[in-house]
Design a protein around this motif. Structure first.
Motif, PDB file in Angstrom:
ATOM      1  N   GLU A   1       2.917  -7.456   1.923  1.00  0.00           N
ATOM      2  CA  GLU A   1       3.889  -8.441   1.450  1.00  0.00           C
ATOM      3  C   GLU A   1       4.840  -8.855   2.568  1.00  0.00           C
ATOM      4  N   ARG A   2       4.654  -8.301   3.749  1.00  0.00           N
ATOM      5  CA  ARG A   2       5.562  -8.592   4.860  1.00  0.00           C
ATOM      6  C   ARG A   2       5.157  -9.850   5.622  1.00  0.00           C
ATOM      7  N   VAL A   3       4.032 -10.425   5.298  1.00  0.00           N
ATOM      8  CA  VAL A   3       3.573 -11.662   5.936  1.00  0.00           C
ATOM      9  C   VAL A   3       3.558 -12.762   4.884  1.00  0.00           C
ATOM     10  N   GLY A   4       4.301 -13.822   5.133  1.00  0.00           N
ATOM     11  CA  GLY A   4       4.333 -14.937   4.195  1.00  0.00           C
ATOM     12  C   GLY A   4       3.119 -15.828   4.368  1.00  0.00           C
TER      13      GLY A   4
ATOM     14  N   THR B   1      -6.024 -14.692   3.566  1.00  0.00           N
ATOM     15  CA  THR B   1      -4.736 -14.332   4.160  1.00  0.00           C
ATOM     16  C   THR B   1      -3.976 -13.403   3.210  1.00  0.00           C
ATOM     17  N   PRO B   2      -2.874 -12.801   3.675  1.00  0.00           N
ATOM     18  CA  PRO B   2      -2.085 -11.974   2.754  1.00  0.00           C
ATOM     19  C   PRO B   2      -1.660 -12.731   1.495  1.00  0.00           C
ATOM     20  N   SER B   3      -1.309 -13.998   1.638  1.00  0.00           N
ATOM     21  CA  SER B   3      -0.909 -14.780   0.467  1.00  0.00           C
ATOM     22  C   SER B   3      -2.046 -14.879  -0.539  1.00  0.00           C
ATOM     23  N   HIS B   4      -3.246 -15.198  -0.063  1.00  0.00           N
ATOM     24  CA  HIS B   4      -4.395 -15.309  -0.969  1.00  0.00           C
ATOM     25  C   HIS B   4      -4.744 -13.958  -1.594  1.00  0.00           C
ATOM     26  N   HIS B   5      -4.615 -12.896  -0.809  1.00  0.00           N
ATOM     27  CA  HIS B   5      -5.037 -11.598  -1.324  1.00  0.00           C
ATOM     28  C   HIS B   5      -3.995 -11.001  -2.264  1.00  0.00           C
ATOM     29  N   ARG B   6      -2.736 -11.397  -2.114  1.00  0.00           N
ATOM     30  CA  ARG B   6      -1.738 -10.972  -3.093  1.00  0.00           C
ATOM     31  C   ARG B   6      -2.097 -11.527  -4.473  1.00  0.00           C
ATOM     32  N   VAL B   7      -2.564 -12.763  -4.496  1.00  0.00           N
ATOM     33  CA  VAL B   7      -3.025 -13.354  -5.758  1.00  0.00           C
ATOM     34  C   VAL B   7      -4.176 -12.536  -6.329  1.00  0.00           C
ATOM     35  N   HIS B   8      -5.104 -12.137  -5.474  1.00  0.00           N
ATOM     36  CA  HIS B   8      -6.272 -11.388  -5.937  1.00  0.00           C
ATOM     37  C   HIS B   8      -5.884 -10.061  -6.572  1.00  0.00           C
ATOM     38  N   HIS B   9      -4.844  -9.430  -6.064  1.00  0.00           N
ATOM     39  CA  HIS B   9      -4.431  -8.125  -6.590  1.00  0.00           C
ATOM     40  C   HIS B   9      -3.446  -8.242  -7.751  1.00  0.00           C
ATOM     41  N   ALA B  10      -3.075  -9.456  -8.108  1.00  0.00           N
ATOM     42  CA  ALA B  10      -2.129  -9.639  -9.205  1.00  0.00           C
ATOM     43  C   ALA B  10      -2.818  -9.449 -10.547  1.00  0.00           C
ATOM     44  N   SER B  11      -2.028  -9.117 -11.557  1.00  0.00           N
ATOM     45  CA  SER B  11      -2.590  -8.787 -12.866  1.00  0.00           C
ATOM     46  C   SER B  11      -2.158  -9.754 -13.959  1.00  0.00           C
ATOM     47  N   GLN B  12      -1.548 -10.866 -13.590  1.00  0.00           N
ATOM     48  CA  GLN B  12      -1.026 -11.744 -14.623  1.00  0.00           C
ATOM     49  C   GLN B  12      -1.763 -13.086 -14.687  1.00  0.00           C
ATOM     50  N   GLY B  13      -1.883 -13.598 -15.902  1.00  0.00           N
ATOM     51  CA  GLY B  13      -2.281 -14.968 -16.204  1.00  0.00           C
ATOM     52  C   GLY B  13      -3.365 -15.555 -15.333  1.00  0.00           C
TER      53      GLY B  13
END
Length: 302
Positions: A171-174, A186-198
């Motif tokens: 989460e340290r890279v925008g 990218t970190p942004s795309h992969h944060r979405v992948h690991h999210a659990s909502q909607g």
């Protein structure tokens, strides 16, 4: 046999250094909007990573036997040259996309991959939280072997893909400049992948490239802050239970099933499959039917 380096082994010092740098950055510059580190969670992730090394070595014995047999039977041969390696990396990344997507939409495959999503944190140690039952992955790459890719070359490409994905668990890279965000995972795309909502569920399956998601309709950009973990989280840090909890849930559901159709659905349907649920045709369909681990029940703390 191609003489290719062990990419993962050579990358271990970088893994350690980056993890320390990220950990220190949270101590020096706390971020209330980031999950950061939690000792038990990080220890579990590291333990899962170390365990996966041993189990992967065990699974490689029968997998290598199958790959070698297929390679010997096919007349095709792709030489390992400076210009063929990028093409093999591209092909491996394409099949990785479908393997990754398949492991989200077929419950018995999800039982393997759910391990990687079981942390409610998102940092470099999350990248190390790897499954111990990767015997389900190898069939997705058989076409490459059949086309003449040497098993050692495939192992090199798979390792390179795995190493690349380490740095996107932060989460340290925008968001990066638009050309990088459009092409690469990218970190942004992969944060979405690991999210659990909607609408974030079952999205952004790419390994190195995000263009596969754009082509096949599974891409979503990061907008709302992700909430990490599973739709029904497990309340345990016990590595053995983390590795096996979804297999245990499948076994319970199969025992309780009343018909053979229901038993098949509990194993081969989506993670959220219930009797009467229509077949899931889109891996990227948001909502309860596509929710990873929707069939999981919370586990007691350990």
């Amino acid at each position: 046999m191609p003489n290719l380096p062990d990419v993962v082994l050579w990358s271990i010092p970088a893994f350690v250094l980056l993890t320390v740098v990220e950990l220190v950055s949270y101590r020096l510059h706390p971020d209330d909007d980031a999950e950061g580190y939690e000792t038990k969670d990080a220890a579990t992730s590291i333990t899962m990573g170390l365990g996966s090394i041993g189990f992967d070595f065990l699974w490689k014995i029968p997998i290598l036997a199958v790959y070698t047999a297929v390679y010997e039977l096919t007349p095709a041969r792709i030489p390992v040259l400076w210009w063929t390696i990028p093409l093999m990396l591209l092909a491996q990344d394409f099949f990785y996309y479908w393997s990754h997507r398949g492991h989200h939409v077929v419950r018995i495959l999800w039982a393997c991959h759910v391990v990687h999503h079981s942390s409610r944190k998102f940092n470099f140690t999350t990248a190390l939280r790897q499954p111990w039952t990767t015997l389900t992955v190898w069939p997705f790459y058989l076409p490459l072997i059949a086309c003449g890719v040497h098993p050692a070359a495939l192992a090199f490409c798979s390792s390179a893909n795995l190493v690349y994905q380490f740095w996107v668990h932060t989460e340290r890279v925008g968001k990066l400049p638009r050309p990088f965000e459009y092409v690469l995972n990218t970190p942004s795309h992969h944060r979405v992948h690991h999210a659990s909502q909607g609408g974030y569920l079952d999205r952004n399956f790419g390994g190195i490239l995000i263009v596969w998601d754009r082509i096949f309709g599974s891409f979503v950009g990061e907008d709302d802050r992700p909430v990490y973990g599973l739709t029904k989280n497990i309340e345990t840090f016990n590595p053995l239970r983390v590795a096996t909890h979804e297999y245990a849930a499948i076994a319970r559901d199969v025992r309780a099933a009343r018909t053979w159709r229901e038993r098949a659905g509990r194993v081969f349907g989506g993670p959220g499959w219930q009797p009467g649920t229509p077949p899931q045709t889109e891996a990227a369909t948001p909502g309860p039917a596509a929710a990873p681990a929707a069939a999981q029940q919370p586990e007691p703390a350990a």
